[in-house]
Design a protein around this motif. Structure first.
Motif, PDB file in Angstrom:
ATOM      1  N   PHE A  19       0.836  -1.200   0.000  1.00  0.00           N
ATOM      2  CA  PHE A  19       0.000   0.000   0.000  1.00  0.00           C
ATOM      3  C   PHE A  19       0.877   1.260   0.000  1.00  0.00           C
ATOM      4  O   PHE A  19       0.639   2.185  -0.788  1.00  0.00           O
ATOM      5  CB  PHE A  19      -0.925  -0.005   1.224  1.00  0.00           C
ATOM      6  N   ILE A  20       1.880   1.298   0.838  1.00  0.00           N
ATOM      7  CA  ILE A  20       2.794   2.457   0.912  1.00  0.00           C
ATOM      8  C   ILE A  20       3.542   2.629  -0.406  1.00  0.00           C
ATOM      9  O   ILE A  20       3.660   3.744  -0.921  1.00  0.00           O
ATOM     10  CB  ILE A  20       3.780   2.297   2.089  1.00  0.00           C
ATOM     11  N   MET A  21       4.043   1.547  -0.997  1.00  0.00           N
ATOM     12  CA  MET A  21       4.782   1.646  -2.262  1.00  0.00           C
ATOM     13  C   MET A  21       3.870   2.113  -3.397  1.00  0.00           C
ATOM     14  O   MET A  21       4.291   2.887  -4.251  1.00  0.00           O
ATOM     15  CB  MET A  21       5.423   0.299  -2.624  1.00  0.00           C
ATOM     16  N   ASP A  22       2.621   1.671  -3.393  1.00  0.00           N
ATOM     17  CA  ASP A  22       1.671   2.106  -4.407  1.00  0.00           C
ATOM     18  C   ASP A  22       1.435   3.611  -4.297  1.00  0.00           C
ATOM     19  O   ASP A  22       1.425   4.327  -5.302  1.00  0.00           O
ATOM     20  CB  ASP A  22       0.363   1.332  -4.253  1.00  0.00           C
ATOM     21  N   LYS A  23       1.255   4.096  -3.083  1.00  0.00           N
ATOM     22  CA  LYS A  23       1.061   5.538  -2.859  1.00  0.00           C
ATOM     23  C   LYS A  23       2.316   6.325  -3.245  1.00  0.00           C
ATOM     24  O   LYS A  23       2.227   7.401  -3.834  1.00  0.00           O
ATOM     25  CB  LYS A  23       0.701   5.826  -1.397  1.00  0.00           C
ATOM     26  N   LEU A  24       3.485   5.792  -2.934  1.00  0.00           N
ATOM     27  CA  LEU A  24       4.746   6.450  -3.284  1.00  0.00           C
ATOM     28  C   LEU A  24       4.913   6.509  -4.804  1.00  0.00           C
ATOM     29  O   LEU A  24       5.316   7.548  -5.347  1.00  0.00           O
ATOM     30  CB  LEU A  24       5.927   5.723  -2.643  1.00  0.00           C
ATOM     31  N   ASP A  25       4.593   5.426  -5.507  1.00  0.00           N
ATOM     32  CA  ASP A  25       4.673   5.432  -6.973  1.00  0.00           C
ATOM     33  C   ASP A  25       3.754   6.488  -7.574  1.00  0.00           C
ATOM     34  O   ASP A  25       4.139   7.202  -8.506  1.00  0.00           O
ATOM     35  CB  ASP A  25       4.317   4.057  -7.535  1.00  0.00           C
ATOM     36  N   ALA A  26       2.534   6.585  -7.068  1.00  0.00           N
ATOM     37  CA  ALA A  26       1.588   7.586  -7.570  1.00  0.00           C
ATOM     38  C   ALA A  26       2.095   8.995  -7.293  1.00  0.00           C
ATOM     39  O   ALA A  26       2.003   9.886  -8.151  1.00  0.00           O
ATOM     40  CB  ALA A  26       0.214   7.379  -6.936  1.00  0.00           C
ATOM     41  N   PHE A  27       2.653   9.216  -6.115  1.00  0.00           N
ATOM     42  CA  PHE A  27       3.201  10.525  -5.748  1.00  0.00           C
ATOM     43  C   PHE A  27       4.351  10.908  -6.679  1.00  0.00           C
ATOM     44  O   PHE A  27       4.413  12.031  -7.189  1.00  0.00           O
ATOM     45  CB  PHE A  27       3.670  10.499  -4.285  1.00  0.00           C
ATOM     46  N   LEU A  28       5.275   9.986  -6.912  1.00  0.00           N
ATOM     47  CA  LEU A  28       6.423  10.264  -7.780  1.00  0.00           C
ATOM     48  C   LEU A  28       5.994  10.483  -9.229  1.00  0.00           C
ATOM     49  O   LEU A  28       6.532  11.367  -9.910  1.00  0.00           O
ATOM     50  CB  LEU A  28       7.444   9.129  -7.685  1.00  0.00           C
ATOM     51  N   ALA A  29       5.019   9.713  -9.709  1.00  0.00           N
ATOM     52  CA  ALA A  29       4.534   9.901 -11.080  1.00  0.00           C
ATOM     53  C   ALA A  29       3.876  11.269 -11.236  1.00  0.00           C
ATOM     54  O   ALA A  29       4.093  11.955 -12.242  1.00  0.00           O
ATOM     55  CB  ALA A  29       3.544   8.797 -11.443  1.00  0.00           C
ATOM     56  N   ASN A  30       3.130  11.694 -10.246  1.00  0.00           N
ATOM     57  CA  ASN A  30       2.496  13.014 -10.285  1.00  0.00           C
ATOM     58  C   ASN A  30       3.546  14.121 -10.271  1.00  0.00           C
ATOM     59  O   ASN A  30       3.446  15.092 -11.018  1.00  0.00           O
ATOM     60  CB  ASN A  30       1.526  13.169  -9.116  1.00  0.00           C
TER      61      ASN A  30
END
Length: 172
Positions: A19-30
């Motif tokens: 869950f944390i890695m998914d949120k981090l990936d979305a944050f970095l992509a944004n």
């Protein structure tokens, strides 16, 4: 029972990590999208099919840079087909191409100017690449008619207002 709790704890930790890695990936992509948009907004992408004419146009680019210090000029080179394709897809702002190339789709402006081929300094090798015959050549500057980029509109105005000065420099 102790093993069951251990397995449950490990599964919970793995799920939480996912869950944390998914949120981090979305944050970095944004953040990457925002950074790319900001770079594109404050930049002009100018592409040459003959990079040896760049030096003869430096006074024009310097004049533009002094008037627009917040704009970064990004110089690239490629062949005429790539330039036209990237221009149609709005990936670049201006193309400097051979005068015999035709861009007749009605979506681009075209301005003919005289330029001179000069040497290119190859920093990694510590030498210059010289043209066999430094000569004046006719170059077409192409850009999209409807641009949302303020700097592209300013640069096209500068080009149009300095066309005679650019051509006079090389005796057209």
């Amino acid at each position: 029972m102790k093993e069951l709790w251990s397995v449950c704890a490990v599964v919970a930790i793995i799920a939480f990590g996912y869950f944390i890695m998914d949120k981090l990936d979305a944050f970095l992509a944004n953040n990457r999208r925002l950074a790319e948009a900001e770079i594109a907004e404050n930049s002009l992408f100018i592409v040459f099919d003959n990079p040896m004419i760049l030096d003869s146009l430096m006074p024009l680019f310097e004049k533009f840079s002094k008037a627009n210090p917040n704009c970064q000029l990004r110089f690239l080179f490629g062949n005429t087909e790539e330039i036209c394709d990237k221009l149609n897809k709005n990936h670049i702002d201006f193309g400097f191409i051979k005068n015999n190339a035709s861009v007749n789709d009605g979506t681009c402006n075209c301005l003919m100017i005289s330029t001179k081929q000069n040497s290119i300094i190859w920093e990694q090798a510590g030498c210059a690449i010289e043209p066999l015959e430094p000569s004046e050549i006719q170059t077409a500057v192409i850009w999209k008619k409807a641009s949302n980029n303020v700097f592209a509109n300013r640069f096209s105005d500068l080009l149009l207002s300095n066309q005679s000065a650019i051509n006079a420099k090389y005796g057209k």
